[in-house]
Write a protein that holds these residues in place. Structure first.
Motif, PDB file in Angstrom:
ATOM      1  N   GLY A   1     -52.742  76.661  33.133  1.00  0.00           N
ATOM      2  CA  GLY A   1     -52.958  75.240  33.423  1.00  0.00           C
ATOM      3  C   GLY A   1     -54.194  74.982  34.313  1.00  0.00           C
ATOM      4  N   LEU A   2     -53.984  73.686  34.885  1.00  0.00           N
ATOM      5  CA  LEU A   2     -55.124  73.534  35.935  1.00  0.00           C
ATOM      6  C   LEU A   2     -54.598  73.148  37.208  1.00  0.00           C
ATOM      7  CD1 LEU A   2     -58.417  72.679  36.033  1.00  0.00           C
ATOM      8  CD2 LEU A   2     -57.552  70.393  35.779  1.00  0.00           C
ATOM      9  N   GLY A   3     -54.781  74.024  38.157  1.00  0.00           N
ATOM     10  CA  GLY A   3     -54.382  73.644  39.544  1.00  0.00           C
ATOM     11  C   GLY A   3     -55.161  72.747  40.173  1.00  0.00           C
ATOM     12  N   ILE A   4     -54.529  72.019  40.973  1.00  0.00           N
ATOM     13  CA  ILE A   4     -55.386  70.920  42.027  1.00  0.00           C
ATOM     14  C   ILE A   4     -55.021  71.205  43.344  1.00  0.00           C
ATOM     15  CG2 ILE A   4     -55.945  68.693  42.081  1.00  0.00           C
ATOM     16  CD1 ILE A   4     -56.293  68.733  39.372  1.00  0.00           C
ATOM     17  N   MET A   5     -56.146  71.681  44.206  1.00  0.00           N
ATOM     18  CA  MET A   5     -55.913  71.664  45.465  1.00  0.00           C
ATOM     19  C   MET A   5     -56.048  70.348  46.465  1.00  0.00           C
ATOM     20  SD  MET A   5     -57.716  74.661  47.592  1.00  0.00           S
ATOM     21  CE  MET A   5     -58.945  74.108  48.589  1.00  0.00           C
ATOM     22  N   ALA A   6     -55.083  70.209  47.279  1.00  0.00           N
ATOM     23  CA  ALA A   6     -55.018  69.027  48.092  1.00  0.00           C
ATOM     24  C   ALA A   6     -56.292  69.189  49.295  1.00  0.00           C
ATOM     25  CB  ALA A   6     -53.752  68.613  48.483  1.00  0.00           C
ATOM     26  N   SER A   7     -57.233  68.479  49.266  1.00  0.00           N
ATOM     27  CA  SER A   7     -58.314  68.671  50.232  1.00  0.00           C
ATOM     28  C   SER A   7     -57.722  68.237  51.547  1.00  0.00           C
ATOM     29  CB  SER A   7     -59.487  67.876  49.829  1.00  0.00           C
ATOM     30  OG  SER A   7     -59.161  66.737  50.037  1.00  0.00           O
ATOM     31  N   ALA A   8     -56.884  67.254  51.453  1.00  0.00           N
ATOM     32  CA  ALA A   8     -56.513  66.528  52.766  1.00  0.00           C
ATOM     33  C   ALA A   8     -55.627  67.343  53.692  1.00  0.00           C
ATOM     34  CB  ALA A   8     -55.654  65.354  52.640  1.00  0.00           C
ATOM     35  N   ILE A   9     -55.266  68.421  53.175  1.00  0.00           N
ATOM     36  CA  ILE A   9     -54.605  69.493  54.283  1.00  0.00           C
ATOM     37  C   ILE A   9     -55.563  70.224  55.257  1.00  0.00           C
ATOM     38  CG2 ILE A   9     -53.532  71.924  53.803  1.00  0.00           C
ATOM     39  CD1 ILE A   9     -52.725  71.328  51.150  1.00  0.00           C
ATOM     40  N   PHE A  10     -56.963  70.018  54.760  1.00  0.00           N
ATOM     41  CA  PHE A  10     -57.783  70.848  55.869  1.00  0.00           C
ATOM     42  C   PHE A  10     -58.436  70.052  56.901  1.00  0.00           C
ATOM     43  CE2 PHE A  10     -56.986  72.762  51.538  1.00  0.00           C
ATOM     44  CZ  PHE A  10     -56.590  73.919  52.081  1.00  0.00           C
TER      45      PHE A  10
ATOM     46  N   PRO B   1     -58.910  64.222  59.791  1.00  0.00           N
ATOM     47  CA  PRO B   1     -59.979  64.635  60.534  1.00  0.00           C
ATOM     48  C   PRO B   1     -61.483  64.621  59.799  1.00  0.00           C
ATOM     49  CG  PRO B   1     -58.512  66.525  60.231  1.00  0.00           C
ATOM     50  CD  PRO B   1     -57.786  65.151  59.575  1.00  0.00           C
ATOM     51  N   VAL B   2     -61.116  64.949  58.723  1.00  0.00           N
ATOM     52  CA  VAL B   2     -62.379  65.190  58.052  1.00  0.00           C
ATOM     53  C   VAL B   2     -62.590  63.986  56.667  1.00  0.00           C
ATOM     54  CG1 VAL B   2     -63.752  66.624  56.295  1.00  0.00           C
ATOM     55  CG2 VAL B   2     -62.068  67.774  58.104  1.00  0.00           C
ATOM     56  N   SER B   3     -63.796  63.529  56.694  1.00  0.00           N
ATOM     57  CA  SER B   3     -63.881  62.364  55.694  1.00  0.00           C
ATOM     58  C   SER B   3     -63.992  62.784  54.344  1.00  0.00           C
ATOM     59  CB  SER B   3     -65.047  61.585  56.012  1.00  0.00           C
ATOM     60  OG  SER B   3     -66.178  62.302  55.593  1.00  0.00           O
ATOM     61  N   ASN B   4     -63.375  61.976  53.467  1.00  0.00           N
ATOM     62  CA  ASN B   4     -63.740  62.579  51.757  1.00  0.00           C
ATOM     63  C   ASN B   4     -65.124  62.729  51.649  1.00  0.00           C
ATOM     64  OD1 ASN B   4     -61.203  62.386  51.226  1.00  0.00           O
ATOM     65  ND2 ASN B   4     -61.089  60.052  50.837  1.00  0.00           N
ATOM     66  N   ASP B   5     -66.102  62.260  52.142  1.00  0.00           N
ATOM     67  CA  ASP B   5     -67.483  62.494  51.863  1.00  0.00           C
ATOM     68  C   ASP B   5     -67.866  63.796  52.472  1.00  0.00           C
ATOM     69  OD1 ASP B   5     -68.329  60.220  50.925  1.00  0.00           O
ATOM     70  OD2 ASP B   5     -68.561  59.301  52.752  1.00  0.00           O
TER      71      ASP B   5
END
Ligand SMILES: Cc1cc2nc3c(=O)[nH]c(=O)nc-3n(C[C@H](O)[C@H](O)[C@H](O)COP(=O)(O)O)c2cc1C
Length: 320
Positions: free
Chosen positions: A38-47, A80-84
């Protein structure tokens, strides 16, 4: 079997997308979904910083050499980290699949991502939102109906109607979901015209999901009656597991509580604490109606393969 525009676009074996889940879609789960085809998708907002995000991307690569994607969360959130910043890191690490989700189209990120040959999926909950995302240039859209776990929006359209409406309204491949827990739902989505199928709730109850075992066991025992919509009063409707915390949030909303008053209950820290401690009423957890279809905690790869096997058997039964 089950080769579609989505398997082709993302170079994956099966058209199954592992939905990004806050706090849960870390390397182990993402890699397990991708490794199974399949295609796993990691959630960036965790970090919480660029380095831990970068480390987790590298960890996925150690666990699998298959494609995976990163979710960029555009819902209002304290982050804490911006999407950019997340985009800086993922481009630097050579990730070439990004899923955005939120109340608006990902206009502000399209140019930069496309310039770097990133294929983009935008996840939304209605025809108009899907059309807008396509207009700004995404390669595929994911739409999830009313049954789904997590953000459901305000339209309350069931998957059975929403997916074909979106398929008929856009000219890019559609990934459908909301309520898919097994091969029956998977095949139904493809029948509705989806080129791919997203699952979230089913993956919460897998070995690789970093959720306390108490919670996984309680979720397995739950039925399709055990979810409720929360946060509608603040314009952020979510389908969540109907535990004491979800009931408390509902009571507060009925009394007209403000965002500030709700914050300690709906905030990510309460959820994170519950996921780690296993105190099943200590936070709110997103959960879809597909919870009623889940009977056991299994490895994510087995779940993916099981969906495909069941769908193959059904196709044989109905198409002879
Ligand atoms: C526990 C949980 C957390 C989720 N967190 C996010 C998130 O952070 N961002 C997002 O775009 N979607 C999130 N979702 C939605 C999933 O990515 C997926 O779209 C949805 O679960 C699909 O519907 P299903 O639950 O009926 O399978 C979450 C879902 C669950 C169950």
């Amino acid at each position: 079997m089950f080769k579609t525009k989505i398997t082709e676009m993302f170079n994956i074996e099966y058209p199954i997308i592992g939905g990004a889940m806050m706090w849960l879609s870390r390397a182990e789960l993402v890699a397990a979904v991708s490794d199974a085809g399949g295609l796993g998708i990691m959630a960036s907002a965790i970090f919480e910083d660029k380095n831990s995000f970068r480390e987790e991307i590298r960890k996925v690569r150690k666990l699998t050499d298959k494609p995976f994607g990163i979710n960029i969360n555009m819902f209002p959130a304290f982050r804490p980290v911006s999407n950019d910043d997340y985009i800086d890191v993922l481009l630097d690490e050579g990730v070439n699949i990004v899923e955005t989700s939120g109340h608006k189209a990902p206009e502000e990120y399209v140019n930069r991502l496309k310039k770097n040959d990133v294929r983009m999926i935008h996840k939304c909950v209605g025809v108009r939102y899907a059309q807008k995302a396509v207009k700004v240039g995404v390669d595929a859209v994911t739409v999830v109906g009313y049954e789904n776990g997590g953000a459901t929006g305000k339209l309350d359209i069931t998957s059975l109607v929403l997916i074909p409406r979106v398929v008929d309204s856009v000219d890019v491949p559609v990934i459908g979901g909301g309520g898919v827990g097994d091969g029956r739902g998977f095949l139904a989505m493809l029948s509705l015209g989806a080129e791919g199928v997203i699952i979230g709730t089913r993956l919460m109850v897998t070995d690789e999901c970093p959720l306390h075992p108490n919670l996984k066991e309680a979720l397995v025992k739950s039925s399709e009656l055990d979810t409720r919509l929360v946060m509608r009063s603040i314009g952020a409707t979510h389908r969540a597991w109907n535990n004491a915390m979800a009931q408390k949030i509902t009571e507060l909303e009925e009394k007209g509580a403000s965002l500030e008053e709700l914050a300690p209950y709906i905030g990510g820290e309460a959820a994170k604490g519950m996921f780690e401690s296993g105190e099943i009423d200590a936070g709110m957890i997103s959960c879809g109606q597909a919870i009623g279809l889940i009977e056991s905690i299994r490895p994510a790869g087995e779940v993916i393969k099981g969906i495909i096997e069941q769908a193959r058997a059904i196709s044989k039964r109905i198409c002879h």
